[in-house]
Design a protein around this motif. Structure first.
Motif, mmCIF file in Angstrom:
data_model
loop_
_atom_site.group_PDB
_atom_site.id
_atom_site.type_symbol
_atom_site.label_atom_id
_atom_site.label_comp_id
_atom_site.label_asym_id
_atom_site.label_seq_id
_atom_site.Cartn_x
_atom_site.Cartn_y
_atom_site.Cartn_z
ATOM 1 N N GLU A 250 0.879 -1.214 -0.141
ATOM 2 C CA GLU A 250 -0.060 0.039 0.123
ATOM 3 C C GLU A 250 0.918 1.197 0.000
ATOM 4 O O GLU A 250 0.866 2.185 -0.881
ATOM 5 C CB GLU A 250 -1.071 0.156 1.294
ATOM 6 N N ASN A 251 1.874 1.279 0.902
ATOM 7 C CA ASN A 251 2.761 2.220 1.048
ATOM 8 C C ASN A 251 4.084 1.592 0.117
ATOM 9 O O ASN A 251 4.805 0.775 0.545
ATOM 10 C CB ASN A 251 3.279 2.666 2.186
ATOM 11 N N LYS A 252 4.314 2.255 -1.152
ATOM 12 C CA LYS A 252 5.261 1.667 -1.863
ATOM 13 C C LYS A 252 6.808 2.251 -1.677
ATOM 14 O O LYS A 252 7.737 2.153 -2.530
ATOM 15 C CB LYS A 252 4.935 2.029 -3.225
ATOM 16 N N LYS A 253 6.885 2.867 -0.519
ATOM 17 C CA LYS A 253 8.451 3.160 0.063
ATOM 18 C C LYS A 253 9.349 1.752 -0.179
ATOM 19 O O LYS A 253 8.850 0.883 0.503
ATOM 20 C CB LYS A 253 8.306 3.879 1.261
ATOM 21 N N PHE A 254 10.684 2.043 -0.434
ATOM 22 C CA PHE A 254 10.958 0.733 -0.545
ATOM 23 C C PHE A 254 11.617 0.488 0.924
ATOM 24 O O PHE A 254 12.269 1.240 1.627
ATOM 25 C CB PHE A 254 12.546 1.279 -1.285
ATOM 26 N N ILE A 255 11.422 -0.742 1.463
ATOM 27 C CA ILE A 255 11.739 -1.322 2.816
ATOM 28 C C ILE A 255 12.733 -2.459 2.449
ATOM 29 O O ILE A 255 12.233 -3.521 1.910
ATOM 30 C CB ILE A 255 10.249 -1.728 3.377
ATOM 31 N N HIS A 362 3.419 11.700 9.830
ATOM 32 C CA HIS A 362 2.684 11.212 11.067
ATOM 33 C C HIS A 362 1.253 10.481 10.684
ATOM 34 O O HIS A 362 0.208 10.509 11.300
ATOM 35 C CB HIS A 362 2.530 11.972 12.274
ATOM 36 N N SER A 363 0.922 10.347 9.268
ATOM 37 C CA SER A 363 -0.349 9.815 8.769
ATOM 38 C C SER A 363 0.035 9.095 7.528
ATOM 39 O O SER A 363 0.970 9.206 7.201
ATOM 40 C CB SER A 363 -1.131 11.088 8.575
ATOM 41 N N SER A 364 -1.120 8.641 6.948
ATOM 42 C CA SER A 364 -0.983 7.851 5.823
ATOM 43 C C SER A 364 -0.918 8.906 4.653
ATOM 44 O O SER A 364 -1.064 8.177 3.123
ATOM 45 C CB SER A 364 -2.340 6.902 5.940
ATOM 46 N N GLY A 365 -1.115 10.076 4.690
ATOM 47 C CA GLY A 365 -1.227 11.036 3.438
ATOM 48 C C GLY A 365 -0.015 10.883 2.472
ATOM 49 O O GLY A 365 1.206 10.910 2.995
ATOM 50 N N ALA A 390 -9.579 13.075 -3.546
ATOM 51 C CA ALA A 390 -8.082 13.412 -3.886
ATOM 52 C C ALA A 390 -7.729 14.264 -2.322
ATOM 53 O O ALA A 390 -7.081 15.193 -2.288
ATOM 54 C CB ALA A 390 -7.733 14.499 -4.945
ATOM 55 N N LYS A 391 -7.954 13.575 -1.049
ATOM 56 C CA LYS A 391 -7.591 14.265 -0.029
ATOM 57 C C LYS A 391 -6.215 14.538 0.253
ATOM 58 O O LYS A 391 -5.943 15.897 0.724
ATOM 59 C CB LYS A 391 -8.273 13.232 1.050
ATOM 60 N N SER A 392 -5.311 13.858 0.047
ATOM 61 C CA SER A 392 -3.901 13.962 0.077
ATOM 62 C C SER A 392 -3.615 15.289 -0.784
ATOM 63 O O SER A 392 -2.655 15.881 -0.245
ATOM 64 C CB SER A 392 -3.126 12.809 -0.072
ATOM 65 N N LEU A 393 -3.864 14.980 -2.146
ATOM 66 C CA LEU A 393 -3.511 16.047 -2.816
ATOM 67 C C LEU A 393 -4.003 17.417 -2.679
ATOM 68 O O LEU A 393 -3.261 18.281 -2.591
ATOM 69 C CB LEU A 393 -4.073 15.728 -4.385
ATOM 70 N N LYS A 394 -5.420 17.338 -2.286
ATOM 71 C CA LYS A 394 -5.900 18.593 -1.803
ATOM 72 C C LYS A 394 -5.009 19.459 -0.573
ATOM 73 O O LYS A 394 -4.604 20.574 -0.671
ATOM 74 C CB LYS A 394 -7.384 18.616 -1.645
ATOM 75 N N PHE A 395 -4.859 18.412 0.323
ATOM 76 C CA PHE A 395 -3.969 18.891 1.731
ATOM 77 C C PHE A 395 -2.648 19.421 1.197
ATOM 78 O O PHE A 395 -2.205 20.498 1.605
ATOM 79 C CB PHE A 395 -3.765 17.696 2.453
ATOM 80 N N PHE A 396 -1.971 18.685 0.159
ATOM 81 C CA PHE A 396 -0.570 18.952 -0.208
ATOM 82 C C PHE A 396 -0.755 20.408 -0.772
ATOM 83 O O PHE A 396 0.121 21.492 -0.570
ATOM 84 C CB PHE A 396 0.017 18.160 -1.186
#
Length: 438
Positions: A250-255, A362-365, A390-396
């Motif tokens: 879901e979070n595509k950050k490389f782990i 500190h959130s999933s945005g 587009a909640k994250s987009l609008k916030f950004f």
């Protein structure tokens, strides 16, 4: 096959101050074809020399760097009389003879002629020649990628659909959206590797496409063994094999721990850099703020990795051709990873963009991609379906006091307040749409 890079080479040819040009890119993206096609269509003569396992060229460049002596040797090797005024000199796989790379400096400094020299290197190996002197400031360079979606449209003979996109006629584009979606669905499976596209074109055989893709993947994996110290090979394989599972999150950050329990940065950073240098994957870094310059706000340890081609991702995950026939299932399969891979690929190959992403502390945005263009920061959110949330987009956009944001999805083109929705199949018009918003 139409490649936009031909136009870039034509500009290079017409530049009186041209430098020798190095074309970079992963193996099998079409560098040799591009150079030979340009030589065939734009020059009276073309002298082609391949340096791969060519002992004669090793010997030629082991002497001094006298330009006339080298030209005589290249003429004999190619069987073409070289007239600097009308001959394109192609030095393919130049990384196999590091001294030939150094020689480009002397061609550049020869005041008698402005030579037409194209050199190609696969990235695969050139970074491994430690101690090789690179002619900094004496060569130009361009990157070649797999065919973009718009180049794929041209290859399939859908030039009228391509023309509608290039004209930005979104009324007409929307009228033919079903055709665009069908072609985009096919592109997700076929991708843009020239050999895969050529396998698809005669009879639209997806079986033939997959056979080619599997062979390409096997060839790349064999190259791991030929070009790197044995101790690093297992880690390169782990990173390479792990990219699909990283994109499935879901979070595509490389782990790193996804690769191996307890894995740390220092264990895999060389392997990751090797794959990037080879052109087989792309690294997208995280930014903590949407301000110019984005690079100043990069969070170095955090990044995502994408493959060079969406079709190769489909092959590595064994995406079944039946999925292609299930309407829009291919766009949402695999947590939308194919769509994000596709968008990344188009932004780099079609637009030449440098990509970042943003995620909240500190959130999933999260905003999938953040770009910098004409002094502005432009956030881009990717949606696999017709999703207009587009909640994250609008916030950004709000939090960074930006003029607008862009969402790309299967929905039609529209502008609403500070948001633009750009269809996935019209991503090639990203810069034009953004410029028109101001």
């Amino acid at each position: 096959m139409k490649r936009y890079a031909i136009s870039r080479l034509q500009e290079w040819k017409e530049d009186p101050n041209r430098l020798p040009m190095i074309i970079r890119g992963a193996r099998q993206v079409g560098k040799t074809w591009l150079m030979q096609e340009f030589g065939r269509t734009a020059f009276e003569r073309c002298a082609y020399i391949n340096f791969d396992r060519n002992e004669r060229m090793h010997n030629l460049f082991s002497g001094d760097f006298d330009v006339d002596r080298i030209l005589r040797g290249l003429a004999i090797e190619s069987g073409v009389e070289i007239d600097p005024e009308n001959t394109l000199i192609i030095l393919d796989e130049i990384q196999e003879v590091p001294a030939a790379l150094q020689s480009l400096k002397y061609f550049c400094e020869d005041n008698r002629h402005s030579y037409y020299i194209l050199a190609a290197e696969s990235l695969l190996g050139i970074a491994m020649h430690e101690g090789t002197s690179f002619p900094v400031g004496k060569v130009d360079s361009m990157d070649l990628y797999p065919l973009s979606f718009t180049e794929f449209l041209s290859a399939t003979g859908d030039d009228q659909l391509l023309e509608l996109l290039e004209q930005g006629d979104f009324g007409m584009v929307t009228a033919f959206r079903d055709k665009y979606i069908d072609l985009l669905r096919t592109y997700y499976f076929v991708g843009g590797m020239p050999a895969a596209v050529n396998a698809y074109l005669p009879k639209q055989s997806l079986t033939a496409v997959r056979r080619v893709q599997k062979r390409l993947i096997s060839d790349y994996e064999q190259d791991f063994f030929k070009h790197d110290p044995m101790a690093v090979i297992p880690r390169i394989r782990m990173v390479w094999d792990g990219i699909p599972s990283q994109l499935a999150k879901e979070n595509k950050k490389f782990i790193y721990s996804v690769l191996r329990d307890g894995a740390r940065t220092k264990d895999f950073e060389l392997a990751i850099q090797w794959l990037i240098d080879c052109g087989l994957c792309c690294k997208v870094g995280r930014v903590t703020k949407g301000a110019v310059p984005l690079k100043a706000y990069q969070d170095i340890p955090a990044f995502k990795l994408y493959l060079v081609d969406v079709g190769l991702l489909a092959a590595m995950t064994d995406l079944d051709a039946k999925t292609l026939l299930k309407g829009n299932a291919i766009f949402t399969e695999f947590k939308g990873a194919f769509t994000e891979q596709y968008v990344c690929q188009q932004l780099i190959s079609d637009l030449g963009a440098t990509l970042y992403y943003w995620s909240a502390e500190h959130s999933s945005g999260e905003v999938d991609f953040v770009l910098q263009h004409s002094g502005n920061v432009i956030p881009l959110e990717v949606k696999a379906e017709e999703n207009l949330q587009a909640k994250s987009l609008k916030f950004f956009v709000s939090n960074n006091e930006l003029s607008f944001g862009v969402r790309t999805s299967m929905s039609n083109y529209r502008k609403q307040d500070k948001l633009i929705n750009l269809p996935l199949y019209a991503l090639s018009q990203f810069w034009e749409v953004c410029d028109a918003f101001h």
